[in-house]
Design a protein around this motif. Structure first.
Motif, PDB file in Angstrom:
ATOM      1  N   GLY A 149     -40.514  21.276  44.511  1.00  0.00           N
ATOM      2  CA  GLY A 149     -40.177  19.901  44.173  1.00  0.00           C
ATOM      3  C   GLY A 149     -39.127  19.255  45.035  1.00  0.00           C
ATOM      4  N   HIS A 150     -38.668  19.945  46.077  1.00  0.00           N
ATOM      5  CA  HIS A 150     -37.646  19.365  46.945  1.00  0.00           C
ATOM      6  C   HIS A 150     -38.303  18.524  48.041  1.00  0.00           C
ATOM      7  N   HIS A 151     -37.510  17.715  48.701  1.00  0.00           N
ATOM      8  CA  HIS A 151     -38.067  16.782  49.681  1.00  0.00           C
ATOM      9  C   HIS A 151     -37.600  17.054  51.104  1.00  0.00           C
ATOM     10  N   ALA A 198     -47.336  19.526  46.579  1.00  0.00           N
ATOM     11  CA  ALA A 198     -47.689  19.890  45.205  1.00  0.00           C
ATOM     12  C   ALA A 198     -48.538  18.796  44.579  1.00  0.00           C
ATOM     13  N   VAL A 199     -49.464  19.218  43.718  1.00  0.00           N
ATOM     14  CA  VAL A 199     -50.326  18.272  43.011  1.00  0.00           C
ATOM     15  C   VAL A 199     -50.140  18.457  41.509  1.00  0.00           C
ATOM     16  N   ARG A 243     -50.333  26.174  39.809  1.00  0.00           N
ATOM     17  CA  ARG A 243     -49.052  26.173  39.097  1.00  0.00           C
ATOM     18  C   ARG A 243     -48.506  24.753  38.990  1.00  0.00           C
ATOM     19  N   PRO A 244     -47.688  24.491  37.981  1.00  0.00           N
ATOM     20  CA  PRO A 244     -47.045  23.176  37.865  1.00  0.00           C
ATOM     21  C   PRO A 244     -45.769  23.117  38.702  1.00  0.00           C
ATOM     22  N   PHE A 245     -45.929  23.058  40.031  1.00  0.00           N
ATOM     23  CA  PHE A 245     -44.765  22.945  40.903  1.00  0.00           C
ATOM     24  C   PHE A 245     -44.046  21.626  40.642  1.00  0.00           C
ATOM     25  N   VAL A 263     -41.880  25.136  47.942  1.00  0.00           N
ATOM     26  CA  VAL A 263     -43.044  24.237  47.951  1.00  0.00           C
ATOM     27  C   VAL A 263     -42.547  22.818  47.763  1.00  0.00           C
ATOM     28  N   PRO A 264     -42.605  21.998  48.818  1.00  0.00           N
ATOM     29  CA  PRO A 264     -42.048  20.647  48.708  1.00  0.00           C
ATOM     30  C   PRO A 264     -42.918  19.747  47.835  1.00  0.00           C
TER      31      PRO A 264
END
Length: 332
Positions: free
Chosen positions: A188-190, A201-202, A210-212, A196-197
């Motif tokens: 979730g980072h940018h 992620a979807v 997975r719910p990243f 995993v940015p």
């Protein structure tokens, strides 16, 4: 034994090697370059204690990077002799590679080009069938390694059992506070060079994803009601460091062959992280013969779908260092 290629060649090959997929994009590898050898070490500081407490996925990830490196070097005229676990007193020393001049290899060049194109595509695939001949060719790419098998999940019953395993693993993980904190830390980072940015992620289209954190990759516009993804299971005869490393090498060969054929892929491991679920997969899909190490989902991406962005990687300066002279007494 011949001298190594020049610095720029080694650097370019390692840059391709680290394009290998790794659990949560942790990139858990370190490289040491000597006068005549290249060494691969596991970086235990990047182990995921909740997701991967026994370091199985860490070693599988390093195995994929090892195969990527061999492909990259072979493409530019360097053959490799691999000594796996050359130092019994240092289990983190996963491999030592001797390099020898060889003619550039056309098939390796094809796979090296696929390294740059491969992405973990977590979006829905289309209903276009992957022809059996394509599936067989991809499976065959991983068939040359003793003690490792690539199994296609090819019956309705097997597929249903595997999908139930994904659902059950996700349910177990939802109730695990440590796992969820770790997932948030590594996704979730940018602007990070690891994890995993958000742009990769979807929103999970089904239980296989997975719910990243903070998913920003748009889902492909797919009008089909059913997708035709194929599921491959990489399994090994032994459930130990040797098996894990070789499973990663085979997974790399399979992913690159699929990519070279234009297929979209994603390596999946969540059902194998919950002990009871992994045991059930071994019993129901492998008949208690062999150990499941990785699941590979592949299919055709929608032609209208935007390319999956490149996942960031750590700077080579952080993971490549000169090596002292080390023993090559390990078995090949």
């Amino acid at each position: 034994m011949s001298a190594l290629p020049d610095h720029d060649t080694i650097r370019a090959a390692v840059a391709l090697a680290v394009r290998a997929p790794s659990v949560h994009n942790t990139q858990p590898w370190l490289w040491r370059v000597g006068d005549t050898t290249v060494h691969l070490y596991a970086d235990d500081s990047r182990r995921l204690p909740y997701t991967d407490p026994d370091s199985r996925e860490l070693v599988v990830s390093c195995g994929a990077a090892l195969h990527h490196l061999r492909v990259a070097l072979r493409a530019v005229g360097w053959d490799t002799v691999v000594h796996r676990f050359p130092n019994p007193d240092e289990p983190r020393h996963l491999a030592a590679l001797e390099l020898h001049h060889a003619e550039p290899d056309v098939s390796a060049t094809r796979l090296a080009r696929a390294i740059a194109r491969r992405r973990s595509d977590r979006r829905r695939f289309t209903s276009w069938e992957v022809p059996p001949a394509q599936v067989s060719a991809v499976v065959a790419a991983g068939a040359a390694v003793p003690g490792v098998q690539v199994r296609e999940i090819d019956t309705t019953g097997e597929h249903a059992r595997l999908m139930r395993a994904f659902v059950d693993a996700a349910t177990a993980h939802r109730g695990d506070a440590g796992y969820n904190a770790e997932l948030a830390q590594w996704s979730g980072h940018h602007a990070s060079a690891q994890g995993v940015p958000a742009r990769n992620a979807v929103v999970p289209p089904d239980a296989t994803v997975r719910p990243f954190g903070d998913p920003r990759l748009p889902e492909a516009v797919v009008s089909d009601t059913e997708e035709a993804a194929r599921m491959l299971l990489v399994c090994t005869a032994s459930d130990d460091l040797w098996g894990w490393l070789r499973a990663g090498e085979v997974a790399s060969a399979v992913l690159l062959e699929a990519t070279a054929r234009g297929l979209a892929t994603c390596a999946l491991s969540e059902p194998l992280e919950v002990t009871g679920v992994r045991t059930r997969i071994r019993r129901d899909l492998l008949g208690d013969f062999g150990y499941p190490q990785l699941i590979i989902r592949m299919g055709w991406a929608a032609t209208s779908a935007a390319p999956v962005p490149t996942t960031p990687r750590l700077p080579l300066e952080d993971i490549v260092r000169p090596a002292e002279s080390l023993s090559l007494s390990g078995e090949q």
